[in-house]
Structures are given as structure tokens and as C-alpha cells.
Design a protein around this motif. Structure first.
Motif, PDB file in Angstrom:
ATOM      1  N   GLY A  62       0.808  -1.209   0.000  1.00 58.43           N
ATOM      2  CA  GLY A  62       0.000   0.000   0.000  1.00 58.43           C
ATOM      3  C   GLY A  62       0.842   1.260   0.000  1.00 58.43           C
ATOM      4  O   GLY A  62       0.451   2.282  -0.573  1.00 58.43           O
ATOM      5  N   LEU A  63       2.014   1.213   0.634  1.00 66.18           N
ATOM      6  CA  LEU A  63       2.913   2.372   0.625  1.00 66.18           C
ATOM      7  C   LEU A  63       3.414   2.664  -0.787  1.00 66.18           C
ATOM      8  O   LEU A  63       3.497   3.818  -1.213  1.00 66.18           O
ATOM      9  CB  LEU A  63       4.096   2.137   1.569  1.00 66.18           C
ATOM     10  N   GLN A  64       3.761   1.609  -1.508  1.00 63.32           N
ATOM     11  CA  GLN A  64       4.225   1.790  -2.880  1.00 63.32           C
ATOM     12  C   GLN A  64       3.099   2.315  -3.770  1.00 63.32           C
ATOM     13  O   GLN A  64       3.325   3.159  -4.632  1.00 63.32           O
ATOM     14  CB  GLN A  64       4.776   0.463  -3.427  1.00 63.32           C
ATOM     15  N   LEU A  65       1.892   1.821  -3.531  1.00 62.41           N
ATOM     16  CA  LEU A  65       0.743   2.309  -4.289  1.00 62.41           C
ATOM     17  C   LEU A  65       0.502   3.787  -3.992  1.00 62.41           C
ATOM     18  O   LEU A  65       0.269   4.585  -4.909  1.00 62.41           O
ATOM     19  CB  LEU A  65      -0.501   1.487  -3.934  1.00 62.41           C
ATOM     20  N   ALA A  66       0.576   4.179  -2.717  1.00 61.53           N
ATOM     21  CA  ALA A  66       0.295   5.558  -2.328  1.00 61.53           C
ATOM     22  C   ALA A  66       1.245   6.545  -2.989  1.00 61.53           C
ATOM     23  O   ALA A  66       0.862   7.668  -3.319  1.00 61.53           O
ATOM     24  CB  ALA A  66       0.374   5.696  -0.812  1.00 61.53           C
ATOM     25  N   ALA A  85       2.946   4.184  10.407  1.00 61.21           N
ATOM     26  CA  ALA A  85       2.261   5.481  10.473  1.00 61.21           C
ATOM     27  C   ALA A  85       3.152   6.625  10.005  1.00 61.21           C
ATOM     28  O   ALA A  85       2.714   7.500   9.252  1.00 61.21           O
ATOM     29  CB  ALA A  85       1.753   5.741  11.887  1.00 61.21           C
ATOM     30  N   LEU A  86       4.409   6.640  10.440  1.00 66.97           N
ATOM     31  CA  LEU A  86       5.306   7.728  10.053  1.00 66.97           C
ATOM     32  C   LEU A  86       5.511   7.745   8.540  1.00 66.97           C
ATOM     33  O   LEU A  86       5.437   8.801   7.896  1.00 66.97           O
ATOM     34  CB  LEU A  86       6.652   7.586  10.763  1.00 66.97           C
ATOM     35  N   ASP A  87       5.748   6.558   7.967  1.00 69.27           N
ATOM     36  CA  ASP A  87       5.915   6.471   6.526  1.00 69.27           C
ATOM     37  C   ASP A  87       4.664   6.963   5.802  1.00 69.27           C
ATOM     38  O   ASP A  87       4.751   7.642   4.773  1.00 69.27           O
ATOM     39  CB  ASP A  87       6.207   5.027   6.101  1.00 69.27           C
ATOM     40  N   ALA A  88       3.501   6.627   6.349  1.00 71.60           N
ATOM     41  CA  ALA A  88       2.242   7.009   5.716  1.00 71.60           C
ATOM     42  C   ALA A  88       2.093   8.514   5.644  1.00 71.60           C
ATOM     43  O   ALA A  88       1.733   9.074   4.603  1.00 71.60           O
ATOM     44  CB  ALA A  88       1.066   6.395   6.486  1.00 71.60           C
ATOM     45  N   PHE A  89       2.388   9.200   6.736  1.00 67.69           N
ATOM     46  CA  PHE A  89       2.207  10.646   6.737  1.00 67.69           C
ATOM     47  C   PHE A  89       3.312  11.350   5.957  1.00 67.69           C
ATOM     48  O   PHE A  89       3.115  12.459   5.460  1.00 67.69           O
ATOM     49  CB  PHE A  89       2.105  11.166   8.168  1.00 67.69           C
ATOM     50  N   GLU A  90       4.472  10.706   5.833  1.00 65.50           N
ATOM     51  CA  GLU A  90       5.501  11.260   4.961  1.00 65.50           C
ATOM     52  C   GLU A  90       5.027  11.256   3.510  1.00 65.50           C
ATOM     53  O   GLU A  90       5.472  12.071   2.692  1.00 65.50           O
ATOM     54  CB  GLU A  90       6.807  10.458   5.079  1.00 65.50           C
ATOM     55  N   LEU A  91       4.115  10.335   3.200  1.00 65.87           N
ATOM     56  CA  LEU A  91       3.557  10.251   1.848  1.00 65.87           C
ATOM     57  C   LEU A  91       2.291  11.101   1.708  1.00 65.87           C
ATOM     58  O   LEU A  91       1.570  10.995   0.730  1.00 65.87           O
ATOM     59  CB  LEU A  91       3.243   8.788   1.520  1.00 65.87           C
ATOM     60  N   ILE A 142      12.744   4.802   1.614  1.00 72.59           N
ATOM     61  CA  ILE A 142      12.064   6.073   1.409  1.00 72.59           C
ATOM     62  C   ILE A 142      13.120   7.123   1.126  1.00 72.59           C
ATOM     63  O   ILE A 142      13.992   7.391   1.947  1.00 72.59           O
ATOM     64  CB  ILE A 142      11.223   6.465   2.638  1.00 72.59           C
ATOM     65  N   LYS A 143      13.047   7.701  -0.072  1.00 71.25           N
ATOM     66  CA  LYS A 143      13.987   8.740  -0.468  1.00 71.25           C
ATOM     67  C   LYS A 143      13.264  10.076  -0.541  1.00 71.25           C
ATOM     68  O   LYS A 143      12.143  10.165  -1.029  1.00 71.25           O
ATOM     69  CB  LYS A 143      14.605   8.421  -1.839  1.00 71.25           C
ATOM     70  N   ARG A 144      13.893  11.120  -0.016  1.00 75.10           N
ATOM     71  CA  ARG A 144      13.317  12.463  -0.058  1.00 75.10           C
ATOM     72  C   ARG A 144      13.534  13.061  -1.455  1.00 75.10           C
ATOM     73  O   ARG A 144      14.488  12.725  -2.154  1.00 75.10           O
ATOM     74  CB  ARG A 144      13.965  13.361   1.002  1.00 75.10           C
TER      75      ARG A 144
END
Length: 239
Positions: A62-66, A85-91, A142-144
Motif C-alpha cells: 500500500g505504501l508503494q501504491l500511495a 504510520a510515520l511512513d504514511a504521513f511522509e507520503l 524512502i527517499k526524499r
């Protein structure tokens, strides 16, 4: 109406979420998908305003999809795991719901959605620190945005270049471009976008009127004739 897509590999989880959303007449569930790949196909066929998605699914997560959801579509994670959660809000997720989803918690999510619309809040260019989940071999990182040097169009996909190497987004370069701040990224040709502060030098190209942009990692990217003057102007402080 918010045209909504529900993505979860468990049929019962999709059914339960649809039941919880049924009291909200503005949430119109247009489609559902059991995998991220199926969801991507649906999103290429029609536009959605809202996506509810699980994180751990077979194939793409789901993270890759988002990271590939279009600009004006909001998304909410529904998962049994709280460590993402942190990864989700970073996206830039609208919200992060833990299963089993409590009706009162879902109501707050819908309120947040409606408040955003009422205030006219829209997604704008992604900030430099925005995270994009990229896969390098068997490892996902996760890359900025400020770590990415170049985006290259390859068919219907986009190659992403950074210090960790080359990865791919299941999205066209034109869709990627929509989210990039032109103060930070420059489209040097129809097939390449580079981060402006990653350009180390500009050299004459092989074809007449073209230039070569040499990036910090030493790679060379051709600048089309029509973009040469605009690129030069970026580095001309006195007009």
C-alpha cells in the motif's frame, strides 16, 4: 460526492469498510481492488477522489501504491499494523486507521476530508522533504525529493535516479511533473527532469543548438534545443 476506491487483499475487510462507509452519502464507492496492481489499473481507467488502502498486500504494498496516486486524490491507510504510520504521513496520507476500524474514528477521518474540501485546500507541489518509497533490488527505501537527481521517462514508467541507484515508479513522467516544484526541478527534455541544484555544469551537446547537463554524480543528460535558453536563464542572476 467523493468517488472512492477501496483496496484490500481481504474480501471481508473490504466488505466491512464499505459497511462502515455506508452512512456517509457523499462517499460513493465506485470500485474495489484486491491488489495494488489492480488498483493502479483502475486508477488509469477512471479518476478517484479518495482511496482507502491496506498496507501489507501481495505484490506492491500500500505504501508503494500511495506514492503513485495522482495529485488530486486523497488516500487513507487502513491496516492492522501501527509501525507504518510515520511512513504514511511522509507520503501525505489524509489519515491512518488501525483495524478493526472504529466507527467514531472513521467519522473523524470523514470530517477531516470534508473540512479540507470546505476550506478549498488542494494538494500543491510536493515539499523537498517529501518521501517516496522506492525499491532497490530486494530493499525498499524512502527517499526524499531533495535526494533525487533525475526522473526519466521509460515507456509508461518513470526511472528515478539517486545515490542508491536506479528505481522505478509505475507512473508517467507527466504525472510526476505535476507534483514537482519548478523552483526545484527543471524539465530538460521531453524525457528527462533534473533537480536544479544537482546540475554541476553545462556543456555543448553533440547536435547543433543542444547542451549537456552534467549532474553531481557525473551523469550527463541532454538538454533539448527548446529548453537550452530557459536552463541558462535559471543560472543568470542579473538578467
Amino acid at each position: 460526492m467523493f468517488k472512492t476506491l477501496v483496496v484490500d487483499d481481504e474480501r471481508l475487510a473490504r466488505a466491512e469498510l464499505k459497511r462502515l462507509l455506508s452512512p456517509y452519502p457523499r462517499i460513493s464507492i465506485e470500485a474495489e481492488a484486491s491488489t495494488a496492481e489492480q488498483a493502479l489499473e483502475l486508477m488509469q481507467q477512471q479518476a478517484f477522489d479518495l482511496v482507502f488502502l491496506d498496507i501489507q498486500m501481495p505484490g506492491l504494498s500500500g505504501l508503494q501504491l500511495a506514492s503513485q496516486i495522482q495529485q488530486n486524490c486523497r488516500f487513507v491507510f487502513c491496516t492492522a499494523f501501527d509501525q507504518y504510520a510515520l511512513d504514511a504521513f511522509e507520503l501525505n496520507a489524509l489519515d491512518y486507521l488501525l483495524k478493526p476500524v472504529a466507527p467514531e474514528r472513521l467519522e473523524r477521518t470523514i470530517q477531516k476530508l470534508e473540512q479540507q474540501q470546505a476550506s478549498g485546500q488542494q494538494h500543491s507541489y510536493l515539499p523537498e522533504q517529501h518521501g517516496i518509497l522506492l525499491k532497490f533490488g530486494e530493499i525498499s527505501r524512502i527517499k526524499r525529493l531533495n535526494e533525487i537527481q533525475r526522473f526519466e521517462s521509460i515507456g509508461n514508467h518513470t526511472a528515478v535516479y539517486c545515490e542508491d541507484g536506479k528505481s522505478f515508479l509505475h507512473s508517467s513522467l507527466s504525472r510526476v511533473e505535476m507534483r514537482l516544484n519548478p523552483q526545484q526541478f527543471f524539465k530538460v527534455s521531453r524525457s528527462d527532469i533534473v533537480r536544479i541544484d544537482a546540475i554541476r555544469q553545462i556543456e555543448p551537446g553533440l547536435a547543433a543548438g543542444t547542451m549537456i547537463a552534467v549532474l553531481q554524480d557525473g551523469s550527463a543528460v541532454e538538454v533539448s534545443r527548446r529548453q537550452v535558453q530557459q536552463l541558462k536563464q535559471l543560472f543568470n542572476a542579473w538578467g
